[in-house]
Design a protein around this motif. Structure first.
Motif, PDB file in Angstrom:
ATOM      1  N   PHE A 397      14.739  -4.214  -2.552  1.00  0.00           N
ATOM      2  CA  PHE A 397      13.863  -5.112  -1.798  1.00  0.00           C
ATOM      3  C   PHE A 397      14.455  -6.514  -1.680  1.00  0.00           C
ATOM      4  O   PHE A 397      14.315  -7.180  -0.644  1.00  0.00           O
ATOM      5  N   LEU A 398      15.112  -6.971  -2.737  1.00  0.00           N
ATOM      6  CA  LEU A 398      15.742  -8.295  -2.680  1.00  0.00           C
ATOM      7  C   LEU A 398      16.807  -8.347  -1.584  1.00  0.00           C
ATOM      8  O   LEU A 398      17.001  -9.388  -0.938  1.00  0.00           O
ATOM      9  N   MET A 399      17.503  -7.249  -1.357  1.00  0.00           N
ATOM     10  CA  MET A 399      18.520  -7.226  -0.314  1.00  0.00           C
ATOM     11  C   MET A 399      17.906  -7.461   1.068  1.00  0.00           C
ATOM     12  O   MET A 399      18.498  -8.134   1.918  1.00  0.00           O
ATOM     13  N   PHE A 400      16.701  -6.930   1.304  1.00  0.00           N
ATOM     14  CA  PHE A 400      16.039  -7.172   2.592  1.00  0.00           C
ATOM     15  C   PHE A 400      15.745  -8.645   2.794  1.00  0.00           C
ATOM     16  O   PHE A 400      15.715  -9.140   3.925  1.00  0.00           O
ATOM     17  N   PHE A 401      15.525  -9.360   1.698  1.00  0.00           N
ATOM     18  CA  PHE A 401      15.225 -10.785   1.796  1.00  0.00           C
ATOM     19  C   PHE A 401      16.453 -11.596   2.209  1.00  0.00           C
ATOM     20  O   PHE A 401      16.336 -12.608   2.897  1.00  0.00           O
ATOM     21  N   PHE A 402      17.653 -11.114   1.825  1.00  0.00           N
ATOM     22  CA  PHE A 402      18.865 -11.897   2.063  1.00  0.00           C
ATOM     23  C   PHE A 402      19.768 -11.335   3.164  1.00  0.00           C
ATOM     24  O   PHE A 402      20.481 -12.090   3.828  1.00  0.00           O
ATOM     25  N   VAL A 403      19.779 -10.025   3.367  1.00  0.00           N
ATOM     26  CA  VAL A 403      20.764  -9.371   4.232  1.00  0.00           C
ATOM     27  C   VAL A 403      20.285  -9.354   5.677  1.00  0.00           C
ATOM     28  O   VAL A 403      19.116  -9.094   5.961  1.00  0.00           O
ATOM     29  N   ARG A 404      21.217  -9.598   6.613  1.00  0.00           N
ATOM     30  CA  ARG A 404      20.889  -9.579   8.037  1.00  0.00           C
ATOM     31  C   ARG A 404      21.795  -8.616   8.802  1.00  0.00           C
ATOM     32  O   ARG A 404      21.951  -8.718  10.012  1.00  0.00           O
ATOM     33  N   ASP A 405      22.398  -7.690   8.099  1.00  0.00           N
ATOM     34  CA  ASP A 405      23.269  -6.688   8.692  1.00  0.00           C
ATOM     35  C   ASP A 405      22.609  -5.322   8.580  1.00  0.00           C
ATOM     36  O   ASP A 405      22.286  -4.869   7.482  1.00  0.00           O
ATOM     37  N   ALA A 406      22.393  -4.659   9.717  1.00  0.00           N
ATOM     38  CA  ALA A 406      21.678  -3.387   9.724  1.00  0.00           C
ATOM     39  C   ALA A 406      22.362  -2.340   8.860  1.00  0.00           C
ATOM     40  O   ALA A 406      21.697  -1.569   8.150  1.00  0.00           O
ATOM     41  N   THR A 477       7.568 -11.077   2.598  1.00  0.00           N
ATOM     42  CA  THR A 477       6.866  -9.958   1.978  1.00  0.00           C
ATOM     43  C   THR A 477       7.810  -9.125   1.121  1.00  0.00           C
ATOM     44  O   THR A 477       7.385  -8.508   0.143  1.00  0.00           O
ATOM     45  N   MET A 478       9.090  -9.079   1.491  1.00  0.00           N
ATOM     46  CA  MET A 478      10.045  -8.298   0.719  1.00  0.00           C
ATOM     47  C   MET A 478      10.321  -8.915  -0.651  1.00  0.00           C
ATOM     48  O   MET A 478      10.600  -8.203  -1.617  1.00  0.00           O
ATOM     49  N   LEU A 479      10.218 -10.238  -0.744  1.00  0.00           N
ATOM     50  CA  LEU A 479      10.344 -10.890  -2.044  1.00  0.00           C
ATOM     51  C   LEU A 479       9.143 -10.542  -2.927  1.00  0.00           C
ATOM     52  O   LEU A 479       9.297 -10.287  -4.123  1.00  0.00           O
ATOM     53  N   PHE A 480       7.953 -10.527  -2.325  1.00  0.00           N
ATOM     54  CA  PHE A 480       6.766 -10.094  -3.058  1.00  0.00           C
ATOM     55  C   PHE A 480       6.969  -8.671  -3.598  1.00  0.00           C
ATOM     56  O   PHE A 480       6.618  -8.362  -4.734  1.00  0.00           O
ATOM     57  N   ALA A 481       7.509  -7.793  -2.758  1.00  0.00           N
ATOM     58  CA  ALA A 481       7.704  -6.405  -3.150  1.00  0.00           C
ATOM     59  C   ALA A 481       8.669  -6.307  -4.330  1.00  0.00           C
ATOM     60  O   ALA A 481       8.451  -5.515  -5.263  1.00  0.00           O
ATOM     61  N   ALA A 482       9.750  -7.077  -4.306  1.00  0.00           N
ATOM     62  CA  ALA A 482      10.724  -7.048  -5.403  1.00  0.00           C
ATOM     63  C   ALA A 482      10.078  -7.477  -6.718  1.00  0.00           C
ATOM     64  O   ALA A 482      10.285  -6.845  -7.766  1.00  0.00           O
ATOM     65  N   VAL A 483       9.289  -8.531  -6.679  1.00  0.00           N
ATOM     66  CA  VAL A 483       8.649  -9.040  -7.903  1.00  0.00           C
ATOM     67  C   VAL A 483       7.657  -8.025  -8.467  1.00  0.00           C
ATOM     68  O   VAL A 483       7.606  -7.799  -9.680  1.00  0.00           O
TER      69      VAL A 483
END
Length: 509
Positions: A397-406, A477-483
């Motif tokens: 989930f943390l990767m979704f917060f930072f990554v912008r490559d499909a 929301t992805m940061l919330f999910a990681a936590v």
């Protein structure tokens, strides 16, 4: 008396129906936000439209669990509910893509989501107990691992449908902004697959009779204790009043803090439980504890300690999952594909890529269930294994917060897939090995409350949080999910102390 040991085909037949049920869930999870947005819903409307799904689970599963514990007819104990739910779900899947033909398409789609989720829950809850019914204690881990493999495989098939159909030349963008043919045909094919898979399990299995189950339970030493419902008469009305007051406070905060109106639903549910528990206590004091309401309330208030501790883990685990299902499409289309216009090619390409991402995490789950979880369980134990897997999901989930490559997001799905496999297997294997057989249905149904309540919270509260602090920025929301996954991983470590014994874990044979 001991249950016969199931071989490979026995395990296959017992769980194959879940392949079809998960196709239905996958089509729902990967495509309903897309359908809602296509029919005119804004991003802020999505949590409210999704609220039907967890609400139906909250209402349906404890009732079905209670009834299936007490059912026996020509089809058996659990199979009548499994088949009924599958038929209704297949009808809902078939009708869903026809929403634009109705006068209020968005309302119709939300209603069909309600019917679909209720029907899937009618099938799913008895299926969880069905695996526990059919297998010996030393095969529970293997049985739920096979079930998880079918869940992952079914989800792969359901998630990849639109992507595959697009590459076969089916239109992925509908003229006039309607539901694309890729989604329509996916739902129709899923309807057929769901029903066929469930019918396979119903036809190829034979449930043990009530007398056989009682003999097996006596042999295992897991005879049900005095019914919690009978102890309701000793309870005070103070706890019921506390639930009612809590519901009233939530409703009051909606006005004071200008929260989204959907939060009122949460307050209403809390107050309703308080009222129902008061009624159940009153019935018990009058010597009328032998009814469904008193049984459900009594079993809920008298849950075994291991179930209480696992409930905390489930609460945070499913909070993260529901955040993912609602928000992955808005996050990927907006941040990776650069479009929020549901009629654009970029948006629909992004939405299809979400199906690919969901396919990957479900495929990883299917592989992990058979290849990774058994080895980890033998090495570290079921409790530590689940905690490790949840941590891997948090990293995803943390990767979704930072990554912008499909393409790189595919890596994130590995961690999420491992966590998903463990969520579907470990808690249920632990429960099935440590709960009385006669109450397995109701306890599995009540355990689902801690799957549903966090989804209701996400569907009602998350929208208010995002609107207040991160309007138009769903990536948070992805940061919330990681936590929340990390909190679940920590809570899992408390479960070991509540286990009376460590069930024997065996290979998948």
């Amino acid at each position: 008396m001991e249950k016969p040991r199931q071989g490979f085909w026995g395990l296959w037949n017992i769980s194959f129906g879940f392949f079809g049920i998960q196709i239905g869930f996958a089509l729902q999870n990967a495509n309903m936000s897309r359908v809602f947005q296509t029919l005119g819903a804004s991003m802020d409307d999505l949590p409210a439209l999704w609220v039907a799904a967890p609400l139906t689970g909250l209402l349906v599963q404890p009732v079905i669990g209670h009834l299936s514990d007490r059912t026996w007819n020509r089809l058996g104990r659990r199979r009548p509910y499994i088949l009924t739910g599958a038929v209704l779900a297949a009808v809902a899947l078939f009708v869903m893509p026809l929403s634009p033909a109705f006068g209020a398409p968005l309302i119709f789609a939300a209603a069909m989501l309600w019917v679909l989720d209720a029907s899937l829950n009618i099938s799913m809850e008895p299926f969880r107990a069905f695996v526990g019914d059919m297998l010996r204690t030393d095969q529970h881990a293997a049985g739920y691992a096979v079930q998880t493999a079918f869940i992952g495989t079914g989800a792969v098939v359901g998630s990849i449908f639109p992507f595959v159909l697009e590459h076969l030349g089916i239109a992925n963008v509908a003229p006039g902004g309607g539901i694309p043919d890729t989604v329509r045909w996916s739902f129709w094919a899923g309807s057929v697959a769901l029903l066929a898979a469930v019918v396979w399990t119903v036809v190829t299995t034979r449930e043990y009779s009530p007398d056989e189950q009682a003999a097996f339970a006596a042999g295992d030493g897991k005879v049900a204790e005095a019914p919690p419902a009978s102890m309701l008469a000793e309870k005070s009305y103070l706890s019921s009043g506390a639930w009612i007051v809590l519901g009233a406070v939530v409703a009051l905060l909606v006005g004071l803090l200008d929260l989204e109106k959907e939060v009122l639903l949460l307050g209403a549910l809390l107050a309703l439980y308080g009222v129902l528990s008061a009624v159940a206590i009153a019935l018990a004091r009058r010597g009328k504890a032998a009814n469904m309401l008193s049984s459900i309330v009594g079993d809920f208030s008298g849950m075994p300690e291991v179930m209480k501790r696992l409930a905390v883990v489930q609460f945070f685990s499913w909070s993260a999952l529901f955040i993912m299902w609602i928000n992955t499409t808005p996050v990927v289309t907006q941040y990776v594909f650069g479009s929020t216009d549901t009629t654009s090619i970029a948006y629909n390409e992004g939405a299809n890529w979400v199906n690919v991402l969901f396919t990957v995490y479900n495929g990883i789950a299917a592989i992990a269930a058979l290849a990774l979880l058994p080895a980890m369980s033998r090495r570290f134990g079921q409790v530590a294994t689940h905690s490790i897997c949840l941590t891997a999901g948090a990293v995803g989930f943390l990767m979704f917060f930072f990554v912008r490559d499909a393409q790189v997001l595919l890596v994130a799905e590995i961690g999420i897939g491992i966590a998903w496999a463990s969520i579907l297997a470990m808690p249920y294997a632990i429960l099935a090995s440590n709960l009385p057989q006669a109450k397995l249905g109701i306890y599995m149904g009540l355990f689902n409350i801690f799957v549903v309540v966090p989804q209701l919270l996400v569907a009602t509260v998350m929208g208010s949080i995002m609107q207040a602090f991160f309007p138009g920025e769903p990536v948070w929301t992805m940061l919330f999910a990681a936590v929340t996954f990390l909190i679940a991983a920590g809570a899992m470590l408390r479960v070991a102390a509540a286990l009376p014994s460590t069930p024997t874990e065996t290979a998948l044979a």
